[in-house]
Design a protein around this motif. Structure first.
Motif, mmCIF file in Angstrom:
data_model
loop_
_atom_site.group_PDB
_atom_site.id
_atom_site.type_symbol
_atom_site.label_atom_id
_atom_site.label_comp_id
_atom_site.label_asym_id
_atom_site.label_seq_id
_atom_site.Cartn_x
_atom_site.Cartn_y
_atom_site.Cartn_z
ATOM 1 N N ILE A 63 0.840 -1.213 0.000
ATOM 2 C CA ILE A 63 0.000 0.000 0.000
ATOM 3 C C ILE A 63 0.870 1.256 0.000
ATOM 4 O O ILE A 63 0.614 2.216 -0.733
ATOM 5 N N ARG A 66 2.569 2.006 -3.435
ATOM 6 C CA ARG A 66 1.680 2.463 -4.507
ATOM 7 C C ARG A 66 1.087 3.836 -4.226
ATOM 8 O O ARG A 66 0.905 4.634 -5.148
ATOM 9 N N GLN A 67 0.766 4.126 -2.984
ATOM 10 C CA GLN A 67 0.038 5.347 -2.660
ATOM 11 C C GLN A 67 0.904 6.428 -2.021
ATOM 12 O O GLN A 67 0.612 7.614 -2.174
ATOM 13 N N MET A 68 1.941 6.034 -1.312
ATOM 14 C CA MET A 68 2.802 7.014 -0.635
ATOM 15 C C MET A 68 4.268 6.626 -0.802
ATOM 16 O O MET A 68 4.902 6.150 0.141
#
Length: 239
Positions: A63, A66-68
């Motif tokens: 996660i 991909r996002q941070m």
């Protein structure tokens, strides 16, 4: 992921898994006192607990990547510092880590003299719910005890989060790498659990002889420090 990267990962985890800890001591104790067949469900529980911790760590890494992505960089820095600290502490305290040899001797003495009070004392230290495993007979109870011993060490999540990113190529598809690393980790972990289960007093005596356990712990500490430096170098190159 290249073959050389996986071999380095597997070599590192194989040595780290060999270090005596609660999981290995529980496998050793059950193998010595109850035999291999009775220990099978304990080993399954130990592996399942580790799998829960490992999947939790990898999901978090996925996660974040991909996002941070910036947080992934911070995670690598914190992971490098943690592994460096862990390596230094492991090296410095290697000579004091003789609890496995002591506990193994107690268990061996108990098996010889049928002293139930001694085995209850040792196993209360291992069981997160302080239940003596001498009364555990069903497969589910043995599986549950192994699982709780694994889950009782939340530091494993931090270790996985710090250790695994060094061997993951975040520019490639992640899940195949996760599967490969997970299989490699569990191959080394289960191998050593079986060795401890079958080895019994011979393995305990070999590790407790001379300075073998001392140098095994120092080698693991050195591996921690080398991986920490590699992580720090990787972060510097990416910045």
């Amino acid at each position: 992921m290249s073959g050389s990267t996986f071999l380095l990962f597997f070599f590192s985890t194989f040595l780290l898994s060999a270090t005596p800890g609660p999981n290995m001591l529980l496998a050793f104790q059950y193998g010595l006192n109850h035999g291999v067949r009775q220990t099978f469900w304990v080993l399954l529980g130990l592996s399942f607990g580790l799998l829960i911790l490992l999947v939790s760590a990898l999901l978090g890494i996925d996660i974040i990547s991909r996002q941070m992505p910036w947080l992934l960089t911070m995670l690598k820095v914190v992971g490098a510092l943690y592994l460096l600290y862990l390596g230094i502490q492991t090296w410095r305290n290697a000579g004091d880590n003789d609890s496995f040899a002591v506990d193994a001797a107690i268990i061996d003495s108990d098996a010889t003299n049928s002293d139930t009070n001694t085995i209850n004392t040792v196993t209360r230290k291992l069981s997160p719910r302080n239940k003596p495993p001498s009364m555990i007979k069903t497969p589910w109870q043995r599986f549950r005890q192994g699982m709780w011993v694994s889950l009782s060490n939340p530091k494993a999540i931090l270790f996985f989060a710090a250790f695994f990113p060094k061997f993951i190529n975040f520019n490639a598809v992640l899940w195949p790498q996760y599967v490969i690393l997970t299989l490699g980790f569990f191959t080394s972990e289960i191998t050593w659990q079986i060795i401890y289960t079958l080895g019994g007093t011979k393995l305990a005596g070999w590790l407790g002889s001379g300075s073998r356990l001392l140098w095994l712990n120092r080698l693991c500490g050195l591996i921690f420090m080398l991986i920490a430096l590699a992580l720090a170098w990787e972060v510097m190159l990416q910045s």
